[in-house]
Design a protein around this motif. Structure first.
Motif, PDB file in Angstrom:
ATOM      1  N   TYR B 352      57.203  77.219  30.950  1.00 17.43           N
ATOM      2  CA  TYR B 352      56.454  76.755  29.345  1.00 17.43           C
ATOM      3  C   TYR B 352      57.716  76.560  28.573  1.00 17.43           C
ATOM      4  O   TYR B 352      58.386  77.654  28.326  1.00 17.43           O
ATOM      5  CB  TYR B 352      55.614  77.786  28.985  1.00 17.43           C
ATOM      6  N   GLU B 353      58.365  75.289  28.159  1.00 15.69           N
ATOM      7  CA  GLU B 353      59.189  75.198  27.107  1.00 15.69           C
ATOM      8  C   GLU B 353      58.544  74.933  25.888  1.00 15.69           C
ATOM      9  O   GLU B 353      57.578  74.335  25.617  1.00 15.69           O
ATOM     10  CB  GLU B 353      60.110  73.727  27.527  1.00 15.69           C
ATOM     11  N   LEU B 354      59.396  75.439  24.723  1.00 13.79           N
ATOM     12  CA  LEU B 354      58.773  75.446  23.595  1.00 13.79           C
ATOM     13  C   LEU B 354      59.377  74.157  23.163  1.00 13.79           C
ATOM     14  O   LEU B 354      60.323  73.481  23.241  1.00 13.79           O
ATOM     15  CB  LEU B 354      59.773  76.221  22.451  1.00 13.79           C
ATOM     16  N   LYS B 355      58.440  73.340  22.283  1.00 15.89           N
ATOM     17  CA  LYS B 355      58.702  71.923  21.838  1.00 15.89           C
ATOM     18  C   LYS B 355      59.158  72.166  20.279  1.00 15.89           C
ATOM     19  O   LYS B 355      58.814  72.842  19.569  1.00 15.89           O
ATOM     20  CB  LYS B 355      57.581  71.196  21.353  1.00 15.89           C
ATOM     21  N   SER B 356      60.604  72.125  20.160  1.00 15.74           N
ATOM     22  CA  SER B 356      61.257  72.067  19.053  1.00 15.74           C
ATOM     23  C   SER B 356      60.833  71.327  17.895  1.00 15.74           C
ATOM     24  O   SER B 356      60.644  70.030  18.059  1.00 15.74           O
ATOM     25  CB  SER B 356      62.583  72.575  19.174  1.00 15.74           C
TER      26      SER B 356
END
Lengths: 465, 356
Positions: B352-356
């Motif tokens: 799970y990547e953080l959407k910046s």
């Protein structure tokens, strides 16, 4: 550093001590949290959440072949039997003294401690012959990979040791010598104290000192009883103990103490150090709750340990009960798989004292009481409590002492019963008070039944071949 | 070559053994407890066995070429990180629980918990290694036990163990026995107790997993012995396209708001240095060992050959948190490097990547 020094002395050159140190650093979980706090913040509670959180990060060592901790513990235990005590492990020296014991006792040494106190010479002979003889003395024979399969306390040696004890001690060798108790204990209402003193670093220090003093005395009490403390951390206790053990003094005749006596002594000590401290602060007096699991010596130990923790948990937080805490949860599981258990609330003094009175009357001496010799007799009273019809009737009339006495009279009126009227009266008292003390009839039934069975358990001779 | 959904239905009870690697004293076979799930390496073994059965090659002489061409030369090799050659068997997914069209996986260990960083310093090693922020799980209560649960693609949660009619998957069944010698005489320590499991008879749960197999197994159904007790299982195969891609959809999304994270979907073999890449991790470890067999020397697949070396893996459901994407990518590489484990259903994760 100490570990490295010890390893350098003990190991031959096959082992790379740096590799071992590296392994130990990867294996042991030492975590720190550092926080800045303001005046008036509760120190203990501020640290609780972060500490609880990071505890979830379990370390592991992926290569399971490198079990150097096992190697180290093996060396600690092994010592140098043949070469005298020159290379004594610092852990052994610290724990048992230079002239003292050589290693942590095996389970059957703990369970048969009472016999050691009857005749230590003969006992030691048997230990040397059957238990120490199987120690792996030659480190070149020690196989790190297969360590878990090289259990020194092999089944056959234990069996032979017990047979040796039986023939040496005769009637003094009882069924309970083949059972071991695992005791887990935890303080109740410690949080209340922390709430009050938690903002004052000085008071926290004082309190920690009290816990430490209690821990040291608890260890002594357990050892004096005949048990082996494993872990004592303030209000957390974990130890192995015999079901019953002689006093070990020069008393003659010997008095037999049992698990409930041990608990009693621990409770008194706990009150002396912590209870009175709380009383002076006028807050809830802390107590100890216990989970005691008694199993056959061959039963898997990890099962008994989780059983004792489960019992401890129920002693503290069982929401089916109207009480919580200051309770002893005890469960005895026979080799056959049959078990009996009960939760003794320590503030229910009347029934507890009745139990104690029965113990004093029937289980204090090394001589099996006559009453036990008639197997049928004891069994009939005890087992009636588990008979559904009988139990239902008891439940209805137990709080009426006259009716209860009448009921017993009419049910137990054979010659042997009349000859032991005092016993029947004592049992009637116990049942009466159990049903008065415990509002749930099932709890009362368990307490009464377990009390009788416990006494019977201590008195039973060993009938297995 | 096709992908198959394979279901395993135990006919009665079953027993999956595991070395209890941290047993204190009294290690005896007097009492043993089954695991809930079979090891992935056991499932690979099962497929190899079934292929031999299908082609009538069971019991064939050791070293038979036709056997090697079907299932490869040897059982799972834990030490060689390359993809193994099991000929017709290409890959496996991790095992899960199936109930009709609903698939259940173990609940990730951070279920319902939120991780934040607070002021303060923490060290997982020595006083020299203090890290600038302290992790804190906001709604975690240490005294509440996290009981074992499974969660489905529809978000339904069920307990693993069935108790008081709670729709749990597995029911206890204790088996007590008294081994006798050949001539019926009691033997010392013949008494044993075994805690096995049954699937909850009231609900149509079964074990399931996906596999890529170069053989037409469509609608193949067979009953085979599996597990420690040689318990009978009904194994059936149905074709399913894109099965192994679909598996990642079977976990409802629960991204972290403040950190990148990896959730392990199966037990994972990875060096412990992966933890040093994380800001924080919720982990448990589990031991692993399998049996090394070689077609050259084996004709009786029921006999235990040599045990592999012992390793410790990160348990499925473990969660790893990262402050930056590069650290997470490094961690993923460490996991992906073990191609041999990935192939048979280990080392699967969801990132799970953080959407910046």
């Amino acid at each position: 550093m100490k570990i490295k020094t010890h390893l350098d002395i003990s190991l031959d050159s096959n082992y790379d001590t740096n590799k071992i140190i590296n392994y130990l650093k990867r294996y042991f979980q030492f975590y720190f949290v550092e926080l800045s706090l303001e005046e008036g913040q509760n120190i203990i509670y501020s640290f609780k959440k972060p500490l609880d959180t990071i505890e979830l990060r379990e370390k592991y060592v992926s290569d399971g072949e490198e079990n150097y901790l096992m190697l180290f513990l093996y060396l600690v235990n092994k010592e140098r039997f043949t070469n005298g005590r020159k290379n004594l492990s610092f852990l052994v020296a610290d724990a048992f003294g230079v002239e003292g014991k050589r290693r942590f006792d095996s389970l059957i040494q703990i369970s048969t401690r009472g016999l050691e106190r009857l005749n230590s010479g003969a006992y030691l002979q048997l230990v040397k012959e059957f238990i120490w003889a199987s120690q792996i003395d030659d480190s070149s024979k020690f196989n790190l990979r297969e360590f878990s399969n090289m259990d020194e306390d092999a089944s056959e040696n234990q069996d032979r040791f017990l047979l040796g004890l039986k023939s040496q001690f005769g009637d003094a060798f009882r069924q309970y010598h083949k059972y071991i108790a695992v005791i887990s204990a935890d303080g109740d209402f410690i949080g209340k104290i922390l709430e009050v003193i938690g903002t004052d670093a000085g008071k926290i220090k004082l309190f920690s000192e009290k816990l430490l003093i209690f821990s040291n005395e608890a260890a002594e009490i357990i050892t004096q009883y005949g048990g082996s403390p494993v872990y004592i951390g303030g209000e957390d206790i974990f130890c192995f103990a015999p079901i019953a053990c002689t006093s070990g003094s020069e008393d003659s005749p010997q008095i037999l103490f049992n698990l409930f006596d041990l608990i009693s002594k621990l409770d008194t000590c706990f009150y002396n150090h912590l209870g009175s401290y709380a009383k002076n602060l006028t807050i809830q007096i802390p107590t100890l709750s216990y989970g005691i699991s008694v199993t056959y010596y061959k039963s898997p130990l990890n099962k008994s340990i989780s059983q004792s923790l489960e019992l401890l948990k129920q002693s503290k937080y069982d929401d089916k009960r109207t009480h919580t805490r200051n309770t002893i949860g005890i469960r005895i599981e026979k080799h056959s798989g049959q078990f009996f258990e009960a939760f003794y609330e320590k503030n229910k003094l009347t029934s507890l004292n009745n139990f104690k009175a029965l113990v004093d009357k029937f289980s204090r001496s090394m001589v099996i009481p006559d009453i036990e010799k008639s197997d049928l007799f004891f069994n009939s009273i005890m087992h009636k409590l588990k008979d559904p019809l009988f139990a239902t009737i008891i439940e209805l009339i137990a709080k009426n002492k006259t009716q209860l006495a009448e009921f017993f009279k009419s049910n137990f009126n054979e010659k042997i019963h009349l000859e032991n009227q005092s016993y029947i009266d004592a049992v009637t008292d116990l049942i009466y008070n159990a049903y008065i003390d415990y509002s749930h009839p099932q709890d009362a039934n368990h307490v009464a039944y377990t009390s009788l069975r416990f006494i019977d358990f201590i008195n039973k001779s060993d009938k297995e071949s | 070559m096709a992908e198959f959904l394979i279901t395993l239905q135990p006919i009665e009870h079953f027993f999956f053994g595991n070395e209890k690697l941290s047993v204190l004293g009294n290690q005896t076979v007097y009492y043993s407890e089954s695991e809930y799930f079979p090891q992935q390496s056991s499932l690979l073994g099962l497929l190899r066995y079934i292929l031999l059965l299908k082609f009538g090659k069971l019991g064939f002489g050791a070293g038979d070429e036709s056997v090697i061409n079907l299932i490869g030369e040897r059982s799972f090799n834990a030490t060689d990180p390359q993809i193994g050659d099991f000929k017709k068997i290409k890959s496996l997914s991790p095992v899960f629980i199936r109930k009709g069209s609903e698939y259940f996986f173990p609940v990730p260990k951070d279920n319902g918990l939120e991780l934040i960083a607070i002021e303060g310093r923490v060290s997982y090693g020595s006083l020299n290694e203090l890290v600038q922020k302290t992790p804190l799980l906001v709604n975690y209560g240490a005294k509440d036990p996290i009981s074992e649960m499974m969660i489905s693609n529809r978000g339904n949660i069920i307990p693993l163990v069935n108790k008081d009619g709670n729709n749990g998957v597995f029911c206890h069944t204790e088996r007590i026995g008294n081994q006798k010698s050949r001539d019926g005489q009691p033997i010392t320590d013949g008494y044993y107790r075994q805690l096995a499991w049954r699937i909850n008879p009231k609900i149509n749960y079964c074990f399931a997993f996906y596999a890529s197999i170069d053989e037409d197994m469509e609608d193949y159904i067979v009953s085979v012995p599996f597990g420690g007790d040689r318990s009978p299982f009904v194994v059936s195969f149905t074709k399913e396209k894109n099965a192994q891609d679909n598996i990642q959809q079977y976990l409802p999304d629960q991204p972290q708001s403040l950190f990148h994270k990896l959730v392990l979907r199966s037990d994972t073999c990875v060096d412990e240095e992966i933890l040093s890449k994380t800001f924080f991790a919720i982990t448990a470890s589990v031991g692993f060992r399998n049996i090394n067999t070689y077609v050259k020397t084996t004709s009786n697949y029921n006999k235990n050959d040599t045990l592999s070396g012992r390793i410790f893996m990160l348990k499925r459901g473990s969660v790893l948190y990262f402050t930056d994407i590069d650290s997470m990518k490094l961690a993923m590489k460490l996991i992906d490097d073990h191609q041999n484990f990935k192939q048979i259903g280990y080392n699967l994760y969801k990132s799970y990547e953080l959407k910046s």
